[in-house]
Design a protein around this motif. Structure first.
Motif, PDB file in Angstrom:
ATOM      1  N   ASN A   1      23.655   1.949   0.752  1.00 20.22           N
ATOM      2  CA  ASN A   1      23.333   2.963   1.769  1.00 20.22           C
ATOM      3  C   ASN A   1      21.857   2.931   2.162  1.00 20.22           C
ATOM      4  OD1 ASN A   1      25.958   3.814   1.654  1.00 20.22           O
ATOM      5  ND2 ASN A   1      25.562   5.591   0.360  1.00 20.22           N
ATOM      6  N   ASN A   2      21.004   2.610   1.182  1.00 17.95           N
ATOM      7  CA  ASN A   2      19.554   2.642   1.435  1.00 17.95           C
ATOM      8  C   ASN A   2      19.009   1.299   1.925  1.00 17.95           C
ATOM      9  OD1 ASN A   2      19.583   5.238   0.607  1.00 17.95           O
ATOM     10  ND2 ASN A   2      18.791   4.828  -1.442  1.00 17.95           N
ATOM     11  N   LYS A   3      19.889   0.361   2.129  1.00 11.93           N
ATOM     12  CA  LYS A   3      19.436  -0.986   2.488  1.00 11.93           C
ATOM     13  C   LYS A   3      18.551  -0.969   3.739  1.00 11.93           C
ATOM     14  CE  LYS A   3      20.987  -5.645   3.321  1.00 11.93           C
ATOM     15  NZ  LYS A   3      22.012  -6.471   3.925  1.00 11.93           N
ATOM     16  N   LYS A   4      19.007  -0.235   4.769  1.00 12.29           N
ATOM     17  CA  LYS A   4      18.262  -0.227   6.035  1.00 12.29           C
ATOM     18  C   LYS A   4      16.888   0.408   5.866  1.00 12.29           C
ATOM     19  CE  LYS A   4      21.587  -0.680   9.707  1.00 12.29           C
ATOM     20  NZ  LYS A   4      22.244  -0.051  10.834  1.00 12.29           N
ATOM     21  N   ILE A   5      16.865   1.531   5.154  1.00  7.32           N
ATOM     22  CA  ILE A   5      15.573   2.227   5.001  1.00  7.32           C
ATOM     23  C   ILE A   5      14.607   1.401   4.151  1.00  7.32           C
ATOM     24  CG2 ILE A   5      16.188   3.726   3.012  1.00  7.32           C
ATOM     25  CD1 ILE A   5      14.583   5.747   5.225  1.00  7.32           C
ATOM     26  N   ARG A   6      15.161   0.691   3.138  1.00  7.83           N
ATOM     27  CA  ARG A   6      14.304  -0.178   2.325  1.00  7.83           C
ATOM     28  C   ARG A   6      13.706  -1.279   3.182  1.00  7.83           C
ATOM     29  NH1 ARG A   6      17.360  -2.902  -1.249  1.00  7.83           N
ATOM     30  NH2 ARG A   6      19.223  -1.644  -0.996  1.00  7.83           N
ATOM     31  N   GLU A   7      14.567  -1.878   4.013  1.00  9.56           N
ATOM     32  CA  GLU A   7      14.095  -2.943   4.900  1.00  9.56           C
ATOM     33  C   GLU A   7      13.038  -2.404   5.867  1.00  9.56           C
ATOM     34  OE1 GLU A   7      18.089  -5.762   4.940  1.00  9.56           O
ATOM     35  OE2 GLU A   7      17.681  -4.439   6.613  1.00  9.56           O
ATOM     36  N   TYR A   8      13.278  -1.159   6.338  1.00  8.61           N
ATOM     37  CA  TYR A   8      12.339  -0.548   7.270  1.00  8.61           C
ATOM     38  C   TYR A   8      10.974  -0.329   6.601  1.00  8.61           C
ATOM     39  CZ  TYR A   8      10.036   2.932  10.119  1.00  8.61           C
ATOM     40  OH  TYR A   8       9.108   3.598  10.856  1.00  8.61           O
ATOM     41  N   ILE A   9      11.000   0.176   5.356  1.00 10.52           N
ATOM     42  CA  ILE A   9       9.745   0.452   4.634  1.00 10.52           C
ATOM     43  C   ILE A   9       8.950  -0.844   4.426  1.00 10.52           C
ATOM     44  CG2 ILE A   9       8.803   1.192   2.393  1.00 10.52           C
ATOM     45  CD1 ILE A   9      11.142   3.275   2.363  1.00 10.52           C
ATOM     46  N   VAL A  10       9.659  -1.875   3.978  1.00 13.04           N
ATOM     47  CA  VAL A  10       8.976  -3.164   3.761  1.00 13.04           C
ATOM     48  C   VAL A  10       8.443  -3.701   5.080  1.00 13.04           C
ATOM     49  CG1 VAL A  10       9.293  -5.548   3.011  1.00 13.04           C
ATOM     50  CG2 VAL A  10      10.337  -3.713   1.710  1.00 13.04           C
ATOM     51  N   GLY A  11       9.283  -3.586   6.120  1.00 14.45           N
ATOM     52  CA  GLY A  11       8.875  -4.053   7.458  1.00 14.45           C
ATOM     53  C   GLY A  11       7.654  -3.305   7.942  1.00 14.45           C
ATOM     54  N   ALA A  12       7.665  -1.959   7.769  1.00 12.04           N
ATOM     55  CA  ALA A  12       6.542  -1.131   8.209  1.00 12.04           C
ATOM     56  C   ALA A  12       5.275  -1.492   7.446  1.00 12.04           C
ATOM     57  CB  ALA A  12       6.880   0.333   8.007  1.00 12.04           C
ATOM     58  N   ALA A  13       5.430  -1.753   6.138  1.00 14.82           N
ATOM     59  CA  ALA A  13       4.269  -2.122   5.326  1.00 14.82           C
ATOM     60  C   ALA A  13       3.669  -3.435   5.820  1.00 14.82           C
ATOM     61  CB  ALA A  13       4.674  -2.231   3.864  1.00 14.82           C
ATOM     62  N   LEU A  14       4.534  -4.386   6.104  1.00 18.64           N
ATOM     63  CA  LEU A  14       4.047  -5.679   6.587  1.00 18.64           C
ATOM     64  C   LEU A  14       3.435  -5.550   7.977  1.00 18.64           C
ATOM     65  CD1 LEU A  14       6.944  -7.986   5.363  1.00 18.64           C
ATOM     66  CD2 LEU A  14       4.642  -7.894   4.459  1.00 18.64           C
ATOM     67  N   LEU A  15       4.082  -4.747   8.842  1.00 23.94           N
ATOM     68  CA  LEU A  15       3.551  -4.552  10.196  1.00 23.94           C
ATOM     69  C   LEU A  15       2.218  -3.818  10.138  1.00 23.94           C
ATOM     70  CD1 LEU A  15       6.640  -3.645  12.368  1.00 23.94           C
ATOM     71  CD2 LEU A  15       5.114  -5.571  12.659  1.00 23.94           C
ATOM     72  N   GLY A  16       2.083  -2.871   9.190  1.00 22.45           N
ATOM     73  CA  GLY A  16       0.839  -2.127   9.022  1.00 22.45           C
ATOM     74  C   GLY A  16      -0.318  -3.052   8.718  1.00 22.45           C
ATOM     75  N   THR A  17      -0.087  -4.006   7.849  1.00 20.78           N
ATOM     76  CA  THR A  17      -1.110  -4.992   7.500  1.00 20.78           C
ATOM     77  C   THR A  17      -1.494  -5.814   8.724  1.00 20.78           C
ATOM     78  OG1 THR A  17       0.166  -5.191   5.485  1.00 20.78           O
ATOM     79  CG2 THR A  17      -1.690  -6.679   5.711  1.00 20.78           C
ATOM     80  N   GLU A  18      -0.456  -6.166   9.486  1.00 19.97           N
ATOM     81  CA  GLU A  18      -0.684  -6.964  10.693  1.00 19.97           C
ATOM     82  C   GLU A  18      -1.520  -6.184  11.707  1.00 19.97           C
ATOM     83  OE1 GLU A  18       2.663  -8.755  13.026  1.00 19.97           O
ATOM     84  OE2 GLU A  18       2.841  -9.883  11.162  1.00 19.97           O
ATOM     85  N   ALA A  19      -1.181  -4.873  11.841  1.00 21.77           N
ATOM     86  CA  ALA A  19      -1.900  -4.016  12.793  1.00 21.77           C
ATOM     87  C   ALA A  19      -3.362  -3.891  12.394  1.00 21.77           C
ATOM     88  CB  ALA A  19      -1.239  -2.649  12.837  1.00 21.77           C
ATOM     89  N   LEU A  20      -3.592  -3.770  11.079  1.00 28.69           N
ATOM     90  CA  LEU A  20      -4.953  -3.664  10.558  1.00 28.69           C
ATOM     91  C   LEU A  20      -5.752  -4.922  10.890  1.00 28.69           C
ATOM     92  CD1 LEU A  20      -6.100  -1.317   8.822  1.00 28.69           C
ATOM     93  CD2 LEU A  20      -5.963  -2.884   6.887  1.00 28.69           C
ATOM     94  N   LEU A  21      -5.117  -6.058  10.689  1.00 31.80           N
ATOM     95  CA  LEU A  21      -5.769  -7.329  11.020  1.00 31.80           C
ATOM     96  C   LEU A  21      -6.023  -7.411  12.513  1.00 31.80           C
ATOM     97  CD1 LEU A  21      -3.817  -9.778   8.680  1.00 31.80           C
ATOM     98  CD2 LEU A  21      -6.211  -9.132   8.482  1.00 31.80           C
ATOM     99  N   GLY A  22      -5.083  -6.877  13.287  1.00 31.52           N
ATOM    100  CA  GLY A  22      -5.208  -6.865  14.744  1.00 31.52           C
ATOM    101  C   GLY A  22      -6.410  -6.064  15.187  1.00 31.52           C
ATOM    102  N   GLU A  23      -6.629  -4.894  14.551  1.00 30.46           N
ATOM    103  CA  GLU A  23      -7.786  -4.044  14.880  1.00 30.46           C
ATOM    104  C   GLU A  23      -9.089  -4.775  14.607  1.00 30.46           C
ATOM    105  OE1 GLU A  23      -7.739  -0.229  12.936  1.00 30.46           O
ATOM    106  OE2 GLU A  23      -5.781   0.211  13.803  1.00 30.46           O
ATOM    107  N   GLU A  24      -9.130  -5.423  13.447  1.00 36.14           N
ATOM    108  CA  GLU A  24     -10.330  -6.185  13.080  1.00 36.14           C
ATOM    109  C   GLU A  24     -10.611  -7.262  14.114  1.00 36.14           C
ATOM    110  OE1 GLU A  24      -9.894  -7.695   9.137  1.00 36.14           O
ATOM    111  OE2 GLU A  24     -10.181  -5.731   8.233  1.00 36.14           O
ATOM    112  N   ALA A  25      -9.519  -7.890  14.521  1.00 32.76           N
ATOM    113  CA  ALA A  25      -9.662  -8.968  15.491  1.00 32.76           C
ATOM    114  C   ALA A  25     -10.177  -8.430  16.823  1.00 32.76           C
ATOM    115  CB  ALA A  25      -8.322  -9.678  15.674  1.00 32.76           C
ATOM    116  N   SER A  26      -9.714  -7.249  17.219  1.00 35.11           N
ATOM    117  CA  SER A  26     -10.131  -6.700  18.517  1.00 35.11           C
ATOM    118  C   SER A  26     -11.601  -6.238  18.487  1.00 35.11           C
ATOM    119  CB  SER A  26      -9.218  -5.554  18.933  1.00 35.11           C
ATOM    120  OG  SER A  26      -9.359  -4.507  18.003  1.00 35.11           O
ATOM    121  N   SER A  27     -12.080  -5.782  17.312  1.00 35.17           N
ATOM    122  CA  SER A  27     -13.468  -5.317  17.234  1.00 35.17           C
ATOM    123  C   SER A  27     -14.456  -6.475  17.037  1.00 35.17           C
ATOM    124  CB  SER A  27     -13.622  -4.300  16.098  1.00 35.17           C
ATOM    125  OG  SER A  27     -13.360  -4.947  14.888  1.00 35.17           O
TER     126      SER A  27
END
Lengths: 68, 147
Positions: B84-110
């Motif tokens: 039942n929690n498979k989707k939410i687990r995948e979402y959390i991991v995905g969000a964590a990975l995307l968060g890191t990417e977004a952080l790198l993106g900010e650094e790149a833009s500045s």
């Protein structure tokens, strides 16, 4: 003695791995058909004759964990 | 349904109620207490053979089987929750990975990451770039000169 493993629960790779681990305790022969894997055990060590087949089954089951 | 014979108890399970993953999970828990052999059809009915590692009485075998049923229920629930929690687990991991990417993106833009790194090491706030002699022997040599 012959052990019959249902292919729906056990796979050949795991059984072969178990045979490798147990090869010093007896002689093993594997036969395969559509649904089952037959393991013939001969020349068992006298001291462990009673438990060898059961321990072998448990070993195979424990090894199966990696496949699920 | 259960059958008892030759120090062994055979349980028949409906695989619609107890999935194979749950049966295997419960079986692993019992590996040190009993000899276990599985048979049947994982899509219809699964037979679990539990054999005592020592000679067991009928009552002991029944107790073993009852404990197995409980463990089976435990693993079925765990399996169901993880399903039942498979989707939410995948979402959390995905969000964590995307968060890191977004952080790198900010650094790149500045500014480019190379520029940022260059600026950082030039500042040297911890004084890592200062030679050891300068940092620690300066005070000592001055004291020696005074003497």
């Amino acid at each position: 003695m012959t052990l019959n493993f249902n292919k729906k629960f056990y796979n050949l790779k795991t059984i072969e791995k178990a045979i490798k681990a147990y090869r010093r305790l007896a002689d093993f022969k594997v036969e395969e058909n559509k649904n089952r894997i037959k393991v013939r055990i001969r020349n068992m060590d006298k001291e462990i004759k009673k438990i060898l087949s059961d321990e072998f089954c448990n070993y195979v089951l424990a090894e199966m964990k990696k496949f699920f | 349904m259960t059958v008892i014979k030759n120090n062994k108890i055979i349980l028949s399970l409906n695989s619609k109620l107890y999935p194979l993953e749950a049966v295997l999970g419960a079986a692993y828990v019992f590996l040190d207490r009993a000899y276990i052999y599985l048979d049947g059809d994982p899509e219809k009915e699964i037979s679990v053979h539990l054999k005592g590692k020592r000679e067991l009485t009928k009552k002991e075998l029944e107790d073993l089987a009852n404990e197995f049923w409980n463990e089976l229920l435990n693993y079925s629930l765990r399996y169901q929750i993880s399903k039942n929690n498979k989707k939410i687990r995948e979402y959390i991991v995905g969000a964590a990975l995307l968060g890191t990417e977004a952080l790198l993106g900010e650094e790149a833009s500045s500014g480019s990451s190379e520029e940022i790194l260059e600026e950082d090491w030039k500042k040297d706030p911890l004084g890592i770039g200062i030679p050891w002699e300068e940092k620690y022997l300066k005070g000592k040599s001055q004291k020696n000169e005074q003497k």
